[in-house]
Design a protein around this motif. Structure first.
Motif, PDB file in Angstrom:
ATOM      1  N   GLY A 136       0.796  -1.223   0.000  1.00  0.00           N
ATOM      2  CA  GLY A 136       0.000   0.000   0.000  1.00  0.00           C
ATOM      3  C   GLY A 136       0.825   1.268   0.000  1.00  0.00           C
ATOM      4  O   GLY A 136       0.446   2.256   0.634  1.00  0.00           O
ATOM      5  N   VAL A 137       1.952   1.277  -0.712  1.00  0.00           N
ATOM      6  CA  VAL A 137       2.862   2.427  -0.646  1.00  0.00           C
ATOM      7  C   VAL A 137       2.186   3.667  -1.236  1.00  0.00           C
ATOM      8  O   VAL A 137       1.748   3.669  -2.387  1.00  0.00           O
ATOM      9  N   ALA A 138       2.115   4.715  -0.440  1.00  0.00           N
ATOM     10  CA  ALA A 138       1.490   5.975  -0.850  1.00  0.00           C
ATOM     11  C   ALA A 138       2.521   7.081  -0.902  1.00  0.00           C
ATOM     12  O   ALA A 138       3.491   7.089  -0.132  1.00  0.00           O
ATOM     13  N   VAL A 139       2.296   8.020  -1.806  1.00  0.00           N
ATOM     14  CA  VAL A 139       3.083   9.243  -1.839  1.00  0.00           C
ATOM     15  C   VAL A 139       2.370  10.250  -0.937  1.00  0.00           C
ATOM     16  O   VAL A 139       1.339  10.804  -1.301  1.00  0.00           O
ATOM     17  N   LEU A 140       2.913  10.453   0.254  1.00  0.00           N
ATOM     18  CA  LEU A 140       2.278  11.387   1.191  1.00  0.00           C
ATOM     19  C   LEU A 140       2.427  12.820   0.720  1.00  0.00           C
ATOM     20  O   LEU A 140       1.510  13.633   0.856  1.00  0.00           O
ATOM     21  N   ASN A 141       3.602  13.134   0.176  1.00  0.00           N
ATOM     22  CA  ASN A 141       3.855  14.472  -0.354  1.00  0.00           C
ATOM     23  C   ASN A 141       4.834  14.362  -1.507  1.00  0.00           C
ATOM     24  O   ASN A 141       5.661  13.441  -1.551  1.00  0.00           O
TER      25      ASN A 141
END
Length: 623
Positions: free
Chosen positions: A109-114
């Motif tokens: 579930g790797v997300a780009v937070l910023n």
């Protein structure tokens, strides 16, 4: 992870045991004093998905049957790389999409937070190098996985160009209409000539032809990015041919630790004591008969906090929140509902819905018809059904159909993605504090209709800011299907005799700890409770008024026809963002309403009032 174990025995507990390898070996956790009832803890640090067996042993050596629990541990941050960048260089027609990996054991579930481009916060989207100037740039991504492991990766790279890149750019600009076709053909001919000369070793003559390319671009293309890009690329090629390019800085990919999402536990809820000196009363309705949003307790607590700070009472009806709910449904009695100045429908998801069609829905309709207030938050649009209660769909503004997927790396919002929000009307108390454009992370609904012609839009989504979101499946290469570029997300209206406000943002529980977001909710509460004025005029409201007055004989047929025609012009102009055309059409309705020959005085006065409110709205949008 901490494994907490407990056991009872009529003789006494000697120890606990746990195994990390399927029972091949057990680790002892001693118990002092051999009590009949004992507890103990063990810290599990083994990475991966481990089936942990655990059991107790009494002082006689009897061993309890083991039980097991699955423990998933991941302590390794995800990583990023940019395949399109080679040795720190990338061409001027490339697309930069970070490849994200989650090293074993990987919680996923790797997300780009910023995401930051040259140090500036930007939406997490693919980066087109054609939008960048030639030279050095930085692109940073702050990543997090489902276990909240986080890291920031900063790629320093140099954008270069080539004869092939310039040819591709010419084709793109001609296709987009920013370069006339005949100018594009002339540029391509000069480019081909210069490349042939360069390949033959005639660098000086190739440079001269590229200077001719620059002249054609300067004379034939209007000022803007297309002209500046083609001129800049040609001059780069000239410097390259002359071996006069500036020295290059260092490039590469650097990583650093970063903070991941924080876990926000559910609040402990209790009823607010009734304040006899409060200015007004608010009911929060969050009963569900379908999907239940985990932000509901946080929303209730946040609205209670608003009530304390702004002197209004807050009651809650939600049988699934037993510590705070009213004992019986207030919707069973119109008189009970009338005690509340406004009602907040808080993600009350359910189909056909959490209000009984016979005993409750009619009371709520009557409440609104008699001047009640409605505030819809997020999943309020995902409740009831068009076929069973179309009135509610018109009240909330539109029914939910679907939303883009997200990544679990956001923590407690696996369906959230970034978006840019546009503040369309900053005169409403709910939006007056907001900048013209702002970024948020939320679950973004699509609807069964475009409600712009029916409601008074306050906030909308810039679909370009997330249609190719890096955080939504394969959207980066396969754009999301959204609302065709026009996407209201918060609005108000006068409906059914009452006042309504909808803010369909609000899935992410963190929103309810954000003062700016809660000021949006407060503005909705105060205006629908009739404590603060707001212009919530809508074209639908005025159209319905004209037709009702026509049917009742309060406007002459000619006056109603003329008002309808002018309203159509104004509405169509508004939808086309031609506000200057809408304003005179609305002026003509005011003039018509001021003519005694048009009909009843009271009806004409109300028509003039609504037309003036629409005109004020259009004037504000025009400014």
């Amino acid at each position: 992870m901490t494994l907490n174990m407990s056991a009872t025995d009529d003789v006494g507990i000697a120890k606990f045991q746990y195994s990390l390898n399927g029972g091949a070996a057990y680790i002892d956790v001693p118990v002092e004093g051999a009590p009949a009832s004992a507890t103990a803890s063990a810290v599990i640090t083994q990475e991966g998905n481990t089936s942990v067996r655990y059991r107790a042993v009494d002082t006689s050596g009897n061993v309890a049957a083991f039980r097991s629990i699955s423990v998933r541990i991941d302590t390794r941050a995800p990583a990023a790389s940019y395949p399109a960048i080679t040795d720190g260089h990338v061409g001027h027609v490339a697309t930069l999409i970070p490849t994200r990996t989650d090293p074993a054991p990987g919680s996923g579930g790797v997300a780009v937070l910023n995401m930051y481009l040259d140090g500036e916060l930007v939406p997490p989207l693919p980066v087109q190098t054609s939008d960048l100037s030639l030279g050095v740039h930085t692109l940073a991504v702050h990543l997090s996985d489902a276990a909240s492991n986080s890291a920031k990766y900063t790629q320093t790279f140099i954008v270069t160009t080539s004869f092939a890149d310039v040819g591709t750019l010419i084709t793109r600009f001609v296709t987009a209409g920013s370069v006339p076709a005949e100018v594009g053909a002339a540029l391509q001919a000069k480019l081909d000539e210069a490349k042939t000369l360069a390949d033959a070793g005639s660098a000086k003559r190739a440079s001269q032809v590229l200077n001719e390319f620059v002249s054609i671009a300067g004379d034939g293309i209007a000022p803007g990015s297309a002209r500046s890009t083609l001129v800049g690329d040609a001059r780069y090629l000239i410097d390259q041919l002359k071996d006069e390019l500036a020295p290059e800085p260092a490039t590469g990919l650097e990583s650093e630790p970063a903070e991941g999402p924080k876990f926000i536990p559910d609040p402990v809820l209790a009823p607010l004591p009734h304040n006899p000196d409060a200015d007004y009363n608010v009911l929060v309705f969050s009963k569900t008969t379908g999907f239940r949003h985990d932000h509901i307790p946080h929303t209730v607590a946040a609205i209670q906090k608003l009530g304390i700070a702004n002197n209004f009472n807050v009651d809650v009806y939600d049988p699934q929140l037993p510590t705070v709910t009213l004992p019986t449904s207030p919707f069973l009695s119109l008189d009970t509902l009338k005690q509340y100045d406004t009602i907040v429908f808080e993600s009350n998801v359910g189909h056909p819905g959490p209000l009984n069609a016979i005993t409750e829905q009619p009371n709520f309709e009557a409440y609104m018809n008699q001047g009640g207030g409605y505030v819809g938050i997020h999943g309020a649009a995902d409740s009831f059904e068009l076929r069973t209660w179309p009135w509610y769909g018109n009240l909330v503004g539109g029914f939910f159909t679907n939303h883009p997927s997200g990544q679990n790396g956001f923590g407690q919002c696996g369906s959230c993605i970034h978006t840019e929000v546009v503040t369309e009307d900053n005169t409403h108390p709910a939006t007056a504090h907001l900048p013209a454009k702002w970024m948020t992370v939320d679950e973004l609904y699509n609807f069964d209709r475009n409600m712009r012609a029916d409601v008074h839009t306050l906030l909308s989504l810039n679909e370009d800011s997330y249609q190719r979101s890096l955080n939504s499946g394969n959207a980066a290469t396969n754009p999301l299907r959204l609302m065709n570029g026009d996407h209201p997300i918060a609005w108000c209206q006068n409906w059914g005799g009452g006042k309504a406000f909808s803010n369909i943002l609000g899935h992410f529980r963190t929103q309810y700890y954000d003062d700016s977001f809660m000021r949006i909710i407060l503005g909705g509460i105060e205006t629908t409770a009739d404590r603060t004025d707001a212009n919530c005029s809508s074209y639908r409201e005025t159209s319905l008024l004209i037709e009702a007055d026509r049917a009742a004989g309060l406007l002459t047929a000619d006056a109603a026809d003329a008002a309808d025609a002018a309203l159509d012009i104004a509405r169509d102009s508004y939808l086309a963002t031609n506000y200057t055309t809408a304003i005179p059409a609305l002026n003509s309705i005011v003039d018509l309403a001021n003519d005694e020959a048009s009909g009843d005085a009271a009806a004409r006065s109300e028509l003039a009032r609504q037309a003036r409110a629409l005109r004020e709205w259009m004037q504000n949008l025009n400014r």
